[in-house]
Design an enzyme around this catalytic site. Structure first.
Site, PDB file in Angstrom:
ATOM      1  N   CYS A  35      43.515  -9.231  55.706  1.00 42.92           N
ATOM      2  CA  CYS A  35      43.822 -10.052  56.881  1.00 42.92           C
ATOM      3  C   CYS A  35      42.797  -9.804  57.977  1.00 42.92           C
ATOM      4  O   CYS A  35      42.559 -10.661  58.815  1.00 42.92           O
ATOM      5  CB  CYS A  35      45.220  -9.738  57.376  1.00 42.92           C
ATOM      6  SG  CYS A  35      45.477  -7.977  57.554  1.00 42.92           S
ATOM      7  N   GLU A  93      53.601 -10.533  60.751  1.00 38.96           N
ATOM      8  CA  GLU A  93      52.164 -10.203  60.836  1.00 38.96           C
ATOM      9  C   GLU A  93      51.475 -11.176  59.882  1.00 38.96           C
ATOM     10  O   GLU A  93      51.700 -11.122  58.665  1.00 38.96           O
ATOM     11  CB  GLU A  93      51.907  -8.760  60.395  1.00 38.96           C
ATOM     12  CG  GLU A  93      52.585  -7.705  61.254  1.00 38.96           C
ATOM     13  CD  GLU A  93      51.968  -7.525  62.628  1.00 38.96           C
ATOM     14  OE1 GLU A  93      50.844  -8.026  62.865  1.00 38.96           O
ATOM     15  OE2 GLU A  93      52.617  -6.899  63.480  1.00 38.96           O
TER      16      GLU A  93
HETATM   17  P1  NAD Z   1      51.893 -15.261  51.106  1.00 39.38           P
HETATM   18  O1  NAD Z   1      52.364 -15.749  52.420  1.00 39.38           O
HETATM   19  O2  NAD Z   1      51.545 -16.249  50.072  1.00 39.38           O
HETATM   20  O3  NAD Z   1      52.993 -14.298  50.444  1.00 39.38           O
HETATM   21  C1  NAD Z   1      53.499 -13.193  51.137  1.00 39.38           C
HETATM   22  C2  NAD Z   1      54.908 -12.905  50.646  1.00 39.38           C
HETATM   23  O4  NAD Z   1      55.747 -14.006  51.005  1.00 39.38           O
HETATM   24  C3  NAD Z   1      55.026 -12.763  49.128  1.00 39.38           C
HETATM   25  O5  NAD Z   1      55.940 -11.738  48.850  1.00 39.38           O
HETATM   26  C4  NAD Z   1      55.572 -14.109  48.699  1.00 39.38           C
HETATM   27  O6  NAD Z   1      56.307 -14.060  47.521  1.00 39.38           O
HETATM   28  C5  NAD Z   1      56.472 -14.432  49.875  1.00 39.38           C
HETATM   29  N1  NAD Z   1      56.808 -15.845  50.060  1.00 39.38           N
HETATM   30  C6  NAD Z   1      56.105 -16.952  49.701  1.00 39.38           C
HETATM   31  N2  NAD Z   1      56.798 -18.065  50.042  1.00 39.38           N
HETATM   32  C7  NAD Z   1      57.929 -17.655  50.636  1.00 39.38           C
HETATM   33  C8  NAD Z   1      59.046 -18.308  51.231  1.00 39.38           C
HETATM   34  N3  NAD Z   1      59.135 -19.635  51.260  1.00 39.38           N
HETATM   35  N4  NAD Z   1      60.015 -17.561  51.788  1.00 39.38           N
HETATM   36  C9  NAD Z   1      59.943 -16.211  51.772  1.00 39.38           C
HETATM   37  N5  NAD Z   1      58.947 -15.529  51.204  1.00 39.38           N
HETATM   38  C10 NAD Z   1      57.943 -16.241  50.655  1.00 39.38           C
HETATM   39  O7  NAD Z   1      50.657 -14.270  51.392  1.00 39.38           O
HETATM   40  P2  NAD Z   1      49.747 -13.473  50.353  1.00 39.38           P
HETATM   41  O8  NAD Z   1      48.854 -14.429  49.643  1.00 39.38           O
HETATM   42  O9  NAD Z   1      50.567 -12.517  49.553  1.00 39.38           O
HETATM   43  O10 NAD Z   1      48.888 -12.584  51.359  1.00 39.38           O
HETATM   44  C11 NAD Z   1      47.790 -13.064  52.034  1.00 39.38           C
HETATM   45  C12 NAD Z   1      48.133 -13.464  53.446  1.00 39.38           C
HETATM   46  O11 NAD Z   1      48.719 -12.370  54.147  1.00 39.38           O
HETATM   47  C13 NAD Z   1      46.889 -13.825  54.235  1.00 39.38           C
HETATM   48  O12 NAD Z   1      47.172 -14.920  55.069  1.00 39.38           O
HETATM   49  C14 NAD Z   1      46.639 -12.568  55.064  1.00 39.38           C
HETATM   50  O13 NAD Z   1      45.851 -12.769  56.208  1.00 39.38           O
HETATM   51  C15 NAD Z   1      48.032 -12.139  55.373  1.00 39.38           C
HETATM   52  N6  NAD Z   1      48.109 -10.723  55.750  1.00 39.38           N
HETATM   53  C16 NAD Z   1      48.355 -10.386  57.048  1.00 39.38           C
HETATM   54  C17 NAD Z   1      48.374  -9.044  57.432  1.00 39.38           C
HETATM   55  C18 NAD Z   1      48.628  -8.628  58.860  1.00 39.38           C
HETATM   56  O14 NAD Z   1      48.885  -7.453  59.089  1.00 39.38           O
HETATM   57  N7  NAD Z   1      48.568  -9.511  59.824  1.00 39.38           N
HETATM   58  C19 NAD Z   1      48.165  -8.053  56.471  1.00 39.38           C
HETATM   59  C20 NAD Z   1      47.929  -8.440  55.160  1.00 39.38           C
HETATM   60  C21 NAD Z   1      47.911  -9.782  54.793  1.00 39.38           C
END
Ligand code: NAD
Length: 531
Positions: free
Chosen positions: A325, A291
């Protein structure tokens, strides 16, 4: 017949309703906040297969974005070694967990939902401090978490644990179709809904019979720890759910790459999600439930109730400082009503946004999560000044106590439709407004972004609503929603499915097909045997 969200659950705060005694709510929130503040500053371990473990990287200093010198806690940071231990524990525990009658798993998870409801004030206060969410947003997050777990449990109940009798090809055979768990799921969550998304993803994986290695976002490890404690108290076996705090590259990357992981459920940015999706399947194809981000448009037509549209857009754009999001981040407004709509929107923004420490009672707009978000905001503002007209905002807020945190003004810019600011997710309080000549134009512009999460329309014509639903490329759509043009989805009411760059599976969390995605099908044919 449709069920009401509030039915059976008693009074509750959702993202669009607050059917509770507000004075009592604030009194309990104050108490919880004091308790959470008093517990701040401690050191916390990883919990891998029930074992308390240190991490192999520099611990994470969890600070509040309202005051970056206030330490909420110091959390161990995992690396490859700890990932391997967590996955091994999951592999050990999963067989027994998956082999238990599904009714037992449902009972345990429903207990977890009850514990969340019992502790919701404490959970909400922790999230307010960790994320910079307002009280109502945090309580919505806590309530949603409990509802998500219950909703996913009901999916097991409604389908007899996804088991059904099938047709016979010969009179001597009996055919059963079952869905069975995959094994060990990596569950990686973002910072912005630290409880609801973590509880939602992990409870679906667990109730389906999988083990889970859970990595919360590095900005919200404390909320993650509270979820871990709730699962343990509810009776989830400790080798079935591990709590692995760490950074994305150090812990997240080795986690999804680990060969003992059978599937990944991830909510976060498109960039990281695409990376996981592209790299996950090597020897065989693994389930990869993503997501991802959004660039959610509201369309305002010439027949719209402009007051409702301005309020809906303001609420969709400024809630959680646009770090949802589903946040409304662009508007396509019919040129005949553009000036009046903009006037009303700026009025709503000036009058309704109350900036400050969002753990305080009447504040509804807090800080950004981290310094890099402030930089992204400043870059967007500079670009808007070059390409169009910045109508309000654009600066950092540093007066008094605000200077200790990461506060910026809500920004609105009127831009040419060609601007890149209409298609790139920024995740900061920056709203791009463009003028269109009609619905064709508005839909074309909306669909131009690589995302397809949420979208909303304001119009007085029913025919336009139908066309919007049919032609917009988004999984979550709203018409004339004054309480949030593109926001506010709730479990069992609005399935949350990202299209295009916003998701991978075509079936969303909060929706009726979610749990089945954590399972694989097995058909069982027996010839002869007991009748
Ligand atoms: P992010 O992608 O930076 O981080 C999300 C998670 O991924 C964190 O736990 C982070 O540590 C981990 N991560 C980062 N690099 C990684 C890697 N290489 N491998 C595995 N894990 C890794 O996102 P964020 O800043 O925490 O959240 C914001 C983003 O999430 C926005 O793009 C938002 O739109 C999205 N979001 C989507 C939904 C949905 O339901 N579609 C809901 C909430 C947030």
């Amino acid at each position: 017949m449709a069920r009401d969200v509030a039915a059976g659950g008693g009074q509750k705060i959702t993202y669009t309703t607050s059917d509770v005694d507000m004075d009592a709510f604030h009194a309990r929130f104050d108490e919880a906040l004091e308790a959470v503040r008093a517990a701040a500053g401690e050191e916390h371990s990883l919990w891998l297969g029930g074992r308390e473990v240190g991490g192999s990287h520099e611990p994470i200093a969890d600070v509040t974005p309202m005051d970056t010198s206030f330490l909420l806690g110091r959390f161990e940071a995992a690396g490859e070694e700890e990932v391997a231990e967590a996955v091994a524990a999951g592999r050990r525990g999963q067989r027994a967990w998956g082999g238990r009658p599904w009714e037992e798993r449902v009972e345990i998870l429903r207990r977890a939902a009850s514990l969340i409801r019992e502790r919701k004030h404490r959970l909400a206060a922790t999230m307010s401090l960790e994320v910079g969410k307002s009280r109502l947003e945090s309580m919505g997050d806590a309530e949603e978490s409990a509802d998500l777990i219950d909703y996913y449990c009901s999916q097991m109940e409604d389908t007899d644990g996804f088991r059904r009798e099938m047709a016979r090809v010969t009179p001597h055979e009996r055919n059963i179709d079952v869905l069975r768990p995959y094994g060990v799921f990596a569950c990686i969550s973002p910072f912005n809904f630290p409880l609801a998304l973590s509880a939602g993803m992990s409870s679906a994986a667990l109730v389906a019979g999988n083990a889970v290695v859970y990595k919360p976002a590095e900005q919200t490890p404390w909320t993650g720890l509270l979820l871990y404690e709730i699962y343990m108290e509810a009776g989830v076996p400790s080798d079935v759910f591990s709590y692995l705090t760490g950074r994305g590259e150090e812990a997240g990357e080795p986690l999804w790459r680990h060969p003992g992981v059978d599937g990944v459920v991830f909510t976060g940015s498109r960039e990281v999600g695409m990376r996981i999706h592209a790299g996950l399947s090597r020897e065989w194809i693994k389930p990869c439930l993503m997501e991802l981000g959004g660039k959610n448009a509201a369309i305002v037509m010439d027949t719209a109730d402009l007051e409702a549209a301005a309020e809906g857009v303001a609420r969709g754009a400024w809630g959680l400082q646009n770090q949802k999001c589903s946040a409304t981040s662009r508007v396509y407004v019919h040129r005949d009503v553009a000036d009046e709509f903009v006037r009303l929107l700026l009025e709503r923004t000036a009058e309704d946004v109350v900036v400050g420490d969002p753990t305080e009672r009447d504040v509804n707009y807090g800080p950004l999560i981290e310094p890099s978000s402030v930089e992204r905001y400043e870059r967007a503002v500079a670009r808007a000044r070059e390409e169009g007209e910045l109508l309000t905002g654009g600066g950092r807020l540093t007066d008094g106590d605000l200077g200790r945190g990461l506060y910026v003004e809500p920004a609105v810019a009127r831009l040419p439709l060609s601007s890149e600011l209409f298609v790139r997710e920024l995740f900061v309080p920056f709203l791009a407004i463009g003028e269109v000549s009609g619905l064709d134009d508005a839909l074309r512009e909306t669909n131009r972004a690589p995302y397809g999460l949420t979208s909303g329309i304001f119009t007085g014509r029913d025919g336009e609503i139908e066309r919007f639903f049919d032609e917009v490329e988004a999984g979550v759509t709203y018409a004339n929603k004054r309480t949030g043009a593109t926001t506010g989805a709730w479990p069992g009411a609005q399935p949350f499915c990202g299209w295009k760059g916003s998701g991978s599976t075509g079936k969303g969390g909060c929706g009726p097909y979610y749990v089945a995605q954590f399972m694989r099908e097995q058909s069982r044919t027996v010839i002869g045997g007991d009748a």
